[in-house]
Design a protein around this motif. Structure first.
Motif, PDB file in Angstrom:
ATOM      1  N   PHE A  22       7.602   0.662  -9.193  1.00  0.00           N
ATOM      2  CA  PHE A  22       6.951   1.577  -8.259  1.00  0.00           C
ATOM      3  C   PHE A  22       7.995   2.315  -7.425  1.00  0.00           C
ATOM      4  N   THR A  23       7.626   3.491  -6.983  1.00  0.00           N
ATOM      5  CA  THR A  23       8.454   4.201  -6.021  1.00  0.00           C
ATOM      6  C   THR A  23       8.443   3.424  -4.707  1.00  0.00           C
ATOM      7  N   ASN A  24       9.619   3.155  -4.171  1.00  0.00           N
ATOM      8  CA  ASN A  24       9.735   2.303  -2.979  1.00  0.00           C
ATOM      9  C   ASN A  24       9.007   0.975  -3.218  1.00  0.00           C
ATOM     10  N   GLY A  25       9.236   0.421  -4.401  1.00  0.00           N
ATOM     11  CA  GLY A  25       8.506  -0.769  -4.825  1.00  0.00           C
ATOM     12  C   GLY A  25       8.722  -1.981  -3.944  1.00  0.00           C
ATOM     13  N   LYS A  26       9.926  -2.154  -3.427  1.00  0.00           N
ATOM     14  CA  LYS A  26      10.208  -3.325  -2.591  1.00  0.00           C
ATOM     15  C   LYS A  26       9.379  -3.292  -1.317  1.00  0.00           C
ATOM     16  N   GLU A  27       9.343  -2.123  -0.663  1.00  0.00           N
ATOM     17  CA  GLU A  27       8.556  -1.987   0.564  1.00  0.00           C
ATOM     18  C   GLU A  27       7.064  -2.147   0.267  1.00  0.00           C
ATOM     19  N   PHE A  28       6.632  -1.570  -0.867  1.00  0.00           N
ATOM     20  CA  PHE A  28       5.221  -1.653  -1.251  1.00  0.00           C
ATOM     21  C   PHE A  28       4.792  -3.107  -1.452  1.00  0.00           C
ATOM     22  N   PHE A  29       5.613  -3.873  -2.154  1.00  0.00           N
ATOM     23  CA  PHE A  29       5.247  -5.263  -2.420  1.00  0.00           C
ATOM     24  C   PHE A  29       5.269  -6.094  -1.143  1.00  0.00           C
ATOM     25  N   ASN A  30       6.242  -5.831  -0.269  1.00  0.00           N
ATOM     26  CA  ASN A  30       6.293  -6.569   0.998  1.00  0.00           C
ATOM     27  C   ASN A  30       5.056  -6.296   1.844  1.00  0.00           C
ATOM     28  N   GLU A  31       4.627  -5.030   1.877  1.00  0.00           N
ATOM     29  CA  GLU A  31       3.413  -4.689   2.623  1.00  0.00           C
ATOM     30  C   GLU A  31       2.189  -5.344   1.990  1.00  0.00           C
ATOM     31  N   LEU A  32       2.193  -5.393   0.668  1.00  0.00           N
ATOM     32  CA  LEU A  32       1.074  -6.016  -0.041  1.00  0.00           C
ATOM     33  C   LEU A  32       0.970  -7.499   0.295  1.00  0.00           C
ATOM     34  N   MET A  33       2.102  -8.167   0.361  1.00  0.00           N
ATOM     35  CA  MET A  33       2.099  -9.592   0.673  1.00  0.00           C
ATOM     36  C   MET A  33       1.737  -9.851   2.126  1.00  0.00           C
ATOM     37  N   GLU A  34       2.005  -8.873   2.992  1.00  0.00           N
ATOM     38  CA  GLU A  34       1.693  -9.044   4.406  1.00  0.00           C
ATOM     39  C   GLU A  34       0.190  -9.027   4.666  1.00  0.00           C
ATOM     40  N   THR A  35      -0.580  -8.412   3.763  1.00  0.00           N
ATOM     41  CA  THR A  35      -2.024  -8.318   3.991  1.00  0.00           C
ATOM     42  C   THR A  35      -2.684  -9.692   4.029  1.00  0.00           C
ATOM     43  N   LYS A  36      -2.086 -10.674   3.348  1.00  0.00           N
ATOM     44  CA  LYS A  36      -2.703 -12.005   3.340  1.00  0.00           C
ATOM     45  C   LYS A  36      -2.506 -12.741   4.661  1.00  0.00           C
ATOM     46  N   ASN A  37      -1.605 -12.218   5.504  1.00  0.00           N
ATOM     47  CA  ASN A  37      -1.324 -12.892   6.770  1.00  0.00           C
ATOM     48  C   ASN A  37      -2.262 -12.466   7.894  1.00  0.00           C
ATOM     49  N   ASN A  38      -2.991 -11.357   7.691  1.00  0.00           N
ATOM     50  CA  ASN A  38      -3.946 -10.980   8.732  1.00  0.00           C
ATOM     51  C   ASN A  38      -5.299 -11.617   8.426  1.00  0.00           C
ATOM     52  N   ASN A  39      -6.102 -11.752   9.414  1.00  0.00           N
ATOM     53  CA  ASN A  39      -7.378 -12.459   9.288  1.00  0.00           C
ATOM     54  C   ASN A  39      -8.562 -11.522   9.070  1.00  0.00           C
ATOM     55  N   LYS A  40      -8.291 -10.295   8.678  1.00  0.00           N
ATOM     56  CA  LYS A  40      -9.370  -9.341   8.457  1.00  0.00           C
ATOM     57  C   LYS A  40     -10.104  -9.671   7.157  1.00  0.00           C
ATOM     58  N   PRO A  41     -11.429  -9.496   7.142  1.00  0.00           N
ATOM     59  CA  PRO A  41     -12.191  -9.790   5.915  1.00  0.00           C
ATOM     60  C   PRO A  41     -11.895  -8.805   4.785  1.00  0.00           C
ATOM     61  N   ILE A  42     -11.510  -7.561   5.149  1.00  0.00           N
ATOM     62  CA  ILE A  42     -11.192  -6.540   4.152  1.00  0.00           C
ATOM     63  C   ILE A  42      -9.767  -6.054   4.398  1.00  0.00           C
ATOM     64  N   HIS A  43      -8.950  -6.092   3.365  1.00  0.00           N
ATOM     65  CA  HIS A  43      -7.565  -5.658   3.477  1.00  0.00           C
ATOM     66  C   HIS A  43      -7.426  -4.240   2.948  1.00  0.00           C
ATOM     67  N   SER A  44      -6.659  -3.426   3.636  1.00  0.00           N
ATOM     68  CA  SER A  44      -6.455  -2.041   3.226  1.00  0.00           C
ATOM     69  C   SER A  44      -4.962  -1.737   3.187  1.00  0.00           C
ATOM     70  N   LEU A  45      -4.539  -1.114   2.102  1.00  0.00           N
ATOM     71  CA  LEU A  45      -3.136  -0.741   1.944  1.00  0.00           C
ATOM     72  C   LEU A  45      -3.067   0.552   1.144  1.00  0.00           C
ATOM     73  N   THR A  46      -2.317   1.513   1.629  1.00  0.00           N
ATOM     74  CA  THR A  46      -2.185   2.798   0.947  1.00  0.00           C
ATOM     75  C   THR A  46      -0.771   2.953   0.402  1.00  0.00           C
ATOM     76  N   HIS A  47      -0.695   3.285  -0.870  1.00  0.00           N
ATOM     77  CA  HIS A  47       0.601   3.541  -1.507  1.00  0.00           C
ATOM     78  C   HIS A  47       0.466   4.814  -2.333  1.00  0.00           C
ATOM     79  N   THR A  48       1.362   5.751  -2.149  1.00  0.00           N
ATOM     80  CA  THR A  48       1.271   7.047  -2.815  1.00  0.00           C
ATOM     81  C   THR A  48       2.482   7.278  -3.710  1.00  0.00           C
ATOM     82  N   GLU A  49       2.215   7.762  -4.919  1.00  0.00           N
ATOM     83  CA  GLU A  49       3.282   8.135  -5.844  1.00  0.00           C
ATOM     84  C   GLU A  49       2.939   9.466  -6.493  1.00  0.00           C
TER      85      GLU A  49
END
Length: 289
Positions: free
Chosen positions: A175-202
């Motif tokens: 992925f473009t900026n794949g390292k940052e994208f994956f780190n952000e993706l893994m961070e979603t599991k640390n919040n307690n929100k019922p729905i996780h949202s993450l935007t990645h654009t290529e």
């Protein structure tokens, strides 16, 4: 086990896993319609995750099947998620050990042909492989043995952490900026929100829409009108093949590219209508409520 039938020897190795309950109190009330509905929807959801290729059968005298020994690092991590495939590898390991034992005890004659059948079985499905004792096929069983014996020595959390690290490294390349994208993706599991949202654009280069004109190189190679768009070029190629003497035509493509339309327009031609035809099309849809 070793089976002999009409002067032919067969080795059959089966490893099975049943999704059983852990405690008696885990039993659901099977007299409840809601419970039965929940169980059914859960099983349907599991089956829907499977690709259509999960039901693929392949018959070949000389299958070029290669299992990589590096699968050992993934085997332990996903052993609870894909029982049939993992159990088939385990059965292959047992078959290899048993075959070596039979040879060591001189229970198999030199140059004797043996069929080897391995099965990974669960109450949700079966994965199987039929081999012979040729060098190529024995190497497949040897790889199964390597994968299974090496995976047993590792704890499940450790194996999953290693697999996640490999996936993370690959994502950084894919992925473009794949390292940052994956780190952000893994961070979603640390919040307690019922729905996780993450935007990645290529931005994807060299993308061809179905309504775009086909490239000159393609039109020249396939002898197509260079003014055709992708959808109509696709249709012309299909109808060209339907006009040939070929008995089978397999079509793959994104929805909306015009596979069915191309066939129906071909069948509407007067000369085809005069010959007559029987046309079946099957559409299936899952609805979960």
């Amino acid at each position: 086990m070793l089976v002999k039938y009409k002067d032919k020897k067969y080795i059959i190795s089966i490893d099975y896993s049943i999704f059983a309950i852990r405690e008696i109190q885990d039993l659901d009330n099977l007299h409840s319609v809601e419970v039965l509905k929940r169980i059914l929807l859960k099983e349907i959801a599991y089956l829907r995750k499977k690709s259509v290729f999960a039901s693929l059968g392949l018959d070949s005298k000389t299958p070029k099947i290669n299992l990589s020994e590096s699968l050992a690092s993934y085997y332990k991590a996903f052993i609870t998620k894909d029982k049939e495939s993992m159990k088939m590898i385990q059965a292959g390991s047992y078959a290899y050990s048993f075959y070596c034992f039979l040879q060591s005890q001189n229970l198999l004659e030199d140059q004797e042909s043996v069929n080897i059948n391995i099965f990974g079985y669960s109450d949700r499905g079966i994965s199987s492989l039929t081999l012979t004792n040729t060098e190529e096929h024995i190497n497949i069983l040897k790889t199964c043995y390597h994968i299974y014996t090496n995976a047993r020595e590792e704890e499940l959390p450790t194996a999953r952490e290693k697999s996640l690290t490999k996936i993370k490294r690959q994502a950084a390349k894919s992925f473009t900026n794949g390292k940052e994208f994956f780190n952000e993706l893994m961070e979603t599991k640390n919040n307690n929100k019922p729905i996780h949202s993450l935007t990645h654009t290529e931005i994807v280069d060299n993308f061809l829409s179905p309504i775009d004109t086909i490239p000159t190189e393609i039109s020249n190679n396939l002898k197509l009108d260079p003014k055709l768009d992708l959808r109509n070029a696709h249709k012309e190629l299909i109808q060209r093949e339907l006009e040939s003497d070929k008995h089978y035509l397999f079509l793959t493509g994104n929805p909306g590219i015009g596979k069915t339309t191309a066939i129906t327009e071909f069948l509407k031609q007067p000369k085809i209508l005069d010959e007559g035809f029987l046309f079946f099309i099957l559409v299936h849809e899952y609805k979960l409520t």
